[in-house]
Design a protein around this motif. Structure first.
Motif, short mmCIF file in Angstrom:
data_model
loop_
_atom_site.label_atom_id
_atom_site.label_comp_id
_atom_site.label_asym_id
_atom_site.label_seq_id
_atom_site.Cartn_x
_atom_site.Cartn_y
_atom_site.Cartn_z
N MET A 114 0.69 -1.04 0.44
CA MET A 114 0.16 0.22 0.24
C MET A 114 0.67 1.30 0.46
O MET A 114 1.91 1.07 0.75
CB MET A 114 -1.04 -0.26 1.05
N GLY A 115 0.59 2.25 -0.54
CA GLY A 115 1.67 3.55 -0.76
C GLY A 115 2.53 3.68 -1.63
O GLY A 115 3.30 4.70 -1.98
N SER A 116 2.70 2.45 -2.74
CA SER A 116 3.47 1.72 -3.39
C SER A 116 3.30 2.88 -4.39
O SER A 116 5.03 3.38 -4.92
CB SER A 116 4.09 0.64 -3.44
N GLY A 117 2.98 3.46 -4.78
CA GLY A 117 2.56 4.79 -5.97
C GLY A 117 1.97 4.00 -6.96
O GLY A 117 2.54 4.10 -8.45
N LYS A 118 1.02 2.49 -7.16
CA LYS A 118 1.18 1.89 -7.97
C LYS A 118 0.04 2.84 -8.73
O LYS A 118 -0.39 2.74 -10.26
CB LYS A 118 0.28 0.25 -8.02
N THR A 119 -0.86 3.61 -8.96
CA THR A 119 -1.80 4.20 -9.01
C THR A 119 -0.93 5.68 -9.64
O THR A 119 -1.33 6.06 -10.56
CB THR A 119 -3.16 4.33 -7.50
N THR A 120 -0.60 5.98 -8.89
CA THR A 120 0.58 7.57 -9.09
C THR A 120 0.79 6.69 -10.46
O THR A 120 1.16 7.97 -11.95
CB THR A 120 0.61 8.13 -8.09
N VAL A 121 1.82 6.28 -10.26
CA VAL A 121 3.09 5.94 -11.42
C VAL A 121 2.38 5.21 -12.86
O VAL A 121 2.20 5.37 -13.95
CB VAL A 121 3.77 5.09 -10.61
N SER A 222 -8.98 4.29 4.09
CA SER A 222 -9.51 3.49 2.73
C SER A 222 -8.88 2.42 2.55
O SER A 222 -8.64 1.50 2.30
CB SER A 222 -9.07 4.24 1.20
N ARG A 223 -8.02 2.33 3.53
CA ARG A 223 -7.19 1.26 4.03
C ARG A 223 -7.47 0.30 5.27
O ARG A 223 -6.62 0.50 5.89
CB ARG A 223 -5.86 1.75 3.77
N PRO A 224 -8.45 -1.09 5.16
CA PRO A 224 -8.77 -1.13 6.29
C PRO A 224 -7.62 -1.88 6.75
O PRO A 224 -7.71 -2.19 8.39
CB PRO A 224 -10.16 -1.97 5.73
N1 LIG Z 1 6.97 8.85 -6.15
C1 LIG Z 1 6.62 9.88 -4.93
N2 LIG Z 1 6.98 10.26 -4.30
C2 LIG Z 1 6.53 11.18 -3.27
N3 LIG Z 1 4.82 10.65 -3.06
C3 LIG Z 1 4.30 9.74 -3.23
C4 LIG Z 1 4.80 9.16 -4.81
N4 LIG Z 1 4.42 8.24 -5.46
C5 LIG Z 1 3.10 8.01 -5.10
N5 LIG Z 1 2.71 9.04 -3.52
C6 LIG Z 1 1.84 9.32 -2.86
O1 LIG Z 1 1.69 8.65 -1.92
C7 LIG Z 1 0.35 8.35 -2.24
C8 LIG Z 1 0.31 6.75 -2.27
O2 LIG Z 1 -0.28 7.29 -3.61
P1 LIG Z 1 -0.99 5.61 -4.66
O3 LIG Z 1 -0.41 5.96 -6.03
O4 LIG Z 1 -1.94 5.63 -4.05
O5 LIG Z 1 -0.33 4.22 -4.19
P2 LIG Z 1 -0.76 2.56 -4.10
O6 LIG Z 1 -1.74 2.68 -5.25
O7 LIG Z 1 0.20 1.90 -4.44
O8 LIG Z 1 -1.44 2.17 -3.20
C9 LIG Z 1 -0.54 9.50 -2.78
O9 LIG Z 1 -0.86 10.27 -2.23
C10 LIG Z 1 0.44 9.41 -3.58
O10 LIG Z 1 0.33 11.10 -3.97
#
Ligand SMILES: Nc1ncnc2c1ncn2[C@@H]1O[C@H](COP(=O)(O)OP(=O)(O)O)[C@@H](O)[C@H]1O
Ligand SMILES: O=C(O)C1=C[C@@H](OP(=O)(O)O)[C@@H](O)[C@H](O)C1
Length: 305
Positions: A114-121, A222-224
């Motif tokens: 969780m939080g690794s950036g899968k959605t953002t990247v 959002s992350r139970p």
């Molecule tokens: N490379 C990055 N540097 C800093 N913050 C990031 C980075 N990638 C994602 N985030 C932030 O971390 C949080 C989780 O990202 P998200 O893409 O939702 O992760 P996942 O889909 O893996 O749970 C979001 O608030 C996002 O803006």
């Protein structure tokens, strides 16, 4: 899964195309011969630019500071006077063109905690590749009429959620040209790997500290599996992530490719991982996918049926 929801969710990414992208691309960039041809490179702040021939196919450009230009002029290569100005958008698009010829429509599945950036990247990758972006959690939520993941966990339990998650991955693995951001726990079921391996799987490896900071910043509602009623958000997130990472062990390493932000930072010579932008990570994902597909002597992957 009788999908009543849309079969593919397409998001446009605010990162690409706005012309506002400021991508700090330090360090190693592999430019295929094709990509470099006819492009000028003008260094803005380069202490050292050294072409090293890595192989007949590609050269690595190693530098200490490459900054993307804001302007999107197409550079032209000046022989003997190597200055570098890379438009981050241009780099992503060009590398995406290289990679898509090898992908040949295959999906990309991003795995990671969780939080690794899968959605953002994932959104950045989809935009660069001209793929659709799908978040498997959102796919499940849509299928279940809009119930949130947290509600599904609460009302049905994790096991039922995992059943829906597997159904979603089965469905998505049959579609072409998708970048799928999987839920962090997708790696725990072997059947999910069977589905995801129809495409190319990439593990986004981010240290727990950075994950905890990112999740603490957005909250755990959002992350139970991380949700705690009280206490310091960072500490609660870190402890929850630590426990999960121990349970999952090496599962993420089944991925075809791994993109480690610590590895990127080391080769770029930077200390603060938050300096590594999602766009720079997306570019590294493309480079790793290219290596994986070429390493498998895969000149062209058969199109999905
Ligand atoms: N490379 C990055 N540097 C800093 N913050 C990031 C980075 N990638 C994602 N985030 C932030 O971390 C949080 C989780 O990202 P998200 O893409 O939702 O992760 P996942 O889909 O893996 O749970 C979001 O608030 C996002 O803006
Ligand atoms: O790691 C996990 O087990 C989970 C990760 C979540 O997805 P994200 O990785 O997008 O947060 C979501 O699928 C659910 O809360 C379970």
């Amino acid at each position: 899964m009788e999908a009543t929801c849309g079969t593919a969710l397409h998001f446009s990414s605010p990162w690409i195309g706005s012309g506002k992208i400021e991508v700090k691309l330090n360090g190693f960039l592999k430019l295929s011969q094709k990509c470099r041809k006819g492009y000028e490179v003008k260094a803005i702040n380069t202490r050292e630019l050294q072409w090293r021939t890595e192989s007949t196919r590609q050269r690595r450009v190693s530098s200490t500071a490459l900054h993307a230009c804001k302007d999107s002029r197409a550079p032209t290569l000046e022989s003997g006077n190597f200055n570098t100005c890379f438009d981050g958008n241009w780099l992503l698009k060009n590398k995406a063109q290289d990679v898509s010829s090898y992908l040949n429509g295959r999906c990309i599945f991003l795995v990671g905690m969780m939080g690794s950036g899968k959605t953002t990247v994932g959104k950045i990758l989809a935009e660069a590749l001209g793929y659709s972006f799908v978040d498997s959690d959102k796919y499940v939520e849509e299928f279940l009429g809009g119930s949130s993941v947290a509600q599904i966990f609460k009302q049905c339990g994790e096991s039922i959620f995992r059943d829906y998650e597997s159904e979603a991955l089965l469905k998505l693995s049959s579609l072409p040209r998708q970048v799928v951001a999987t839920g962090g726990g997708a790696v725990v079921r072997p059947i999910n790997w069977k589905y995801m391996k129809q495409g190319v799987t990439v593990y986004l490896d981010v240290p727990l500290d950075a994950l905890a900071r990112r999740i603490a910043a957005v909250g755990t509602d959002s992350r139970p599996l991380l949700h705690f009623e009280s206490g310091d958000p960072y500490t609660e997130a870190f402890m929850g992530l630590f426990t999960l990472s121990k349970k999952r062990g090496e599962s993420y390493l089944n991925a075809d490719a791994t993109v480690s932000v610590q590895h990127i930072a080391a080769k770029l010579g930077i200390e603060d991982l938050s300096d590594i932008t999602p766009s720079a990570i997306a570019l590294e994902v493309l480079l790793q996918i290219e290596d994986f597909l070429q390493g498998n002597n895969t000149t062209s992957v058969p199109m999905l049926p």
